[in-house]
Design an enzyme around this catalytic site. Structure first.
Site, short mmCIF file in Angstrom:
data_model
loop_
_atom_site.label_atom_id
_atom_site.label_comp_id
_atom_site.label_asym_id
_atom_site.label_seq_id
_atom_site.Cartn_x
_atom_site.Cartn_y
_atom_site.Cartn_z
CD GLU A 209 2.67 -48.79 12.79
OE1 GLU A 209 1.65 -48.81 13.52
OE2 GLU A 209 3.81 -48.93 13.25
CB CYS A 243 -5.75 -46.84 12.59
SG CYS A 243 -4.39 -45.76 13.08
#
Length: 500
Positions: A209, A243
């Site tokens: 991720e 993110c």
């Protein structure tokens, strides 16, 4: 230290091999214990998050503590159905086909520093639910939260099955030398490559991720005040250290000035004339990141903000215009409260600029024009998309979250986390029905021309009925239209005299 890690991993492997984590009752009990830990010590975690990132209580509660509690509730309400073998249709009637979801074994979950509780523990929940043992590695960049997890998790969970290990780059490097059955990493693309390389030694499956530059397109069709609020909310959460924060904005020239004007008003309304004194803004995690962000400020003209203070780990919410596409800020993920706005002629040019970069983790489209939305969806490959808002797409547990290419591989959230940590094992149980046995025995040698014709379906050309493989591959819709007795009668009439 190497021997300590080996001992931890070996203990987790022995526990898994002994079947400790396999019973559903054990998994449920451990998940309930973990939920109790979050509830019992919510203030401890919120204080730790404030210490690490000056995270406002609202953000700490919403995106960290409550997110973890809600995730466990979601799992507990569905874990029985998830762990039940899934029945699927079979090619040959009376056979039984099943998919078993079984745990990989000893897994490693490496968390991130920007959401050090949520991004560490929600993958752990899915790994536990799937029946794995889990080595939990919080990020050392958020030391207070890492320390809280290291102290509290052993008080609530089985310490052998779910140990917490802490440390920096040196310790993590040693840890990655151990053999795991699955690795889940959240963080930067640079470190993601290192993790992948370490996993390749043992062909260990990996979820990465990562991040990247998540673009945001805004056109003339939307309400710019609402768009400004939704974009800035996604950008300023955790002071931009998210993110999937909108990394930069692309808009037609006629949109820029009214959008900037709306953003100025929103920032003033939310954080006042002195945003550094606002209790609703966090801080940059480390001075080295302040230094990195400060270098971006020369990439354009600041129409809002532009200030920073290294010692206080503070960067002011900033909007940059007149930014060149080849400037430094457009080459790297920003991960801070600086928002560059670039002008384009139209949505086609915006798409071309996005496609010229690595595939983003998120794409934000602010437009009510369905054709424009569809064009973005067709032409831009990315991890996920949110139309006319930011961040919200990750709130739906029925949508997988993950990147593609440099923004990551694999996905999780909800059942997708459970599936990520589960191997799908195919199981076929054959029938000994005498009529079906007569038909399927045609696969055995000695091979004859007649067997070949029947199996390949050429007998059908002579009016003797369809070939066996052709018939057995009929859709489920055709099969279920016949009763079992009628099906067997049909087979016996068409095939018992041809399998010689």
């Amino acid at each position: 230290m190497t021997e300590d890690y080996k001992k931890v991993v070996d203990g987790a492997r022995e526990a898994f091999d002994n079947g400790t984590t396999l019973p559903l009752e054990f998994r449920v009990h451990q998940l309930k214990r973990l939920k109790a830990m979050y509830s019992d010590h919510s203030q401890v975690f919120m204080d730790a998050l404030h210490s690490d990132l000056n995270k406002p209580d609202m953000e700490a509660a919403l995106f960290e503590v409550s997110a973890c509690i809600n995730d466990i509730d979601y799992i507990l309400n569905r874990i029985t159905s998830w762990t039940t073998p899934e029945k699927v249709s079979s090619v040959i009637p009376l056979d039984k086909s099943l998919i078993y979801r079984e745990p990989y074994g000893v897994t490693l979950v490496m968390g991130a520093w920007n959401y050090p509780m949520q991004l560490t523990m929600t993958p752990v929940h899915g790994a536990m639910a799937a029946g794995n043992t889990v080595i939990i590695k919080p990020s050392e960049v958020s030391p207070a939260t890492a320390s809280a997890l290291a102290k509290l998790v052993p008080q609530y969970l089985d310490q052998t099955c779910y140990p917490v290990v802490c440390g920096g780059v040196t310790e993590t490097t040693e840890l990655l030398k151990e053999r795991f059955d699955y690795i889940f990493y959240t963080g930067s693309t640079t470190v993601g490559k290192i993790v992948r390389e370490a996993a390749n030694k043992h062909l260990t499956p990996t979820t990465l991720e990562l991040g990247g530059k998540s673009p945001c397109y805004v056109d003339t069709s939307v309400n710019l005040d609402k768009a400004a609020r939704r974009i800035l909310w996604g950008k300023m959460i955790n002071l931009g250290q998210t993110c999937i924060a909108p990394d930069y904005v692309l808009c037609p020239r006629e949109v820029r000035e009214p959008l900037v004007s709306a953003m100025k008003e929103v920032l003033l309304e939310w954080f006042g004339p002195e945003p550094k004194t606002s209790p609703d803004l966090g801080r940059i995690v480390a001075t080295r990141h302040v230094d990195r962000l400060a270098k971006y400020l020369d990439s354009g003209r600041a129409v809002v903000g532009g200030g920073y203070n290294r010692e206080e780990k503070w960067v002011e919410p900033t909007i940059l215009v007149d930014v060149k596409e080849d400037s430094k800020i457009m080459q790297e993920e920003i991960f801070g409260p600086i928002l560059p706005i670039l002008t384009v002629d139209n949505h086609t040019q915006a798409i071309d600029l996005i496609r010229a970069k690595e595939r983003p983790l998120a794409l934000y489209i602010f437009s009510v024009n369905k054709d424009i939305q569809d064009t973005f969806l067709r032409r831009v490959q990315c991890g996920g998309v949110c139309i006319n808002d930011t961040i919200f797409h990750i709130s739906n547990n029925k949508l997988p979250f993950g990147g593609v290419g440099w923004s990551g591989m694999g996905g999780y959230h909800g059942k997708f986390t459970f599936d990520t940590f589960s191997h799908l094992k195919s199981v076929l149980s054959r029938s000994y029905n005498p009529i079906l046995e007569k038909i399927t025995c045609m696969r055995f040698p000695p091979y004859t021309e007649k067997k070949k014709k029947v199996m390949m379906g050429s007998v059908a050309d002579k009016g003797d009925g369809p070939g066996v493989l052709h018939y057995l591959a009929l859709t489920t819709q055709h099969l279920v239209s016949m009763s079992a007795g009628a099906l067997l009668l049909y087979l016996s009439l068409h095939y018992t005299d041809t399998v010689v």
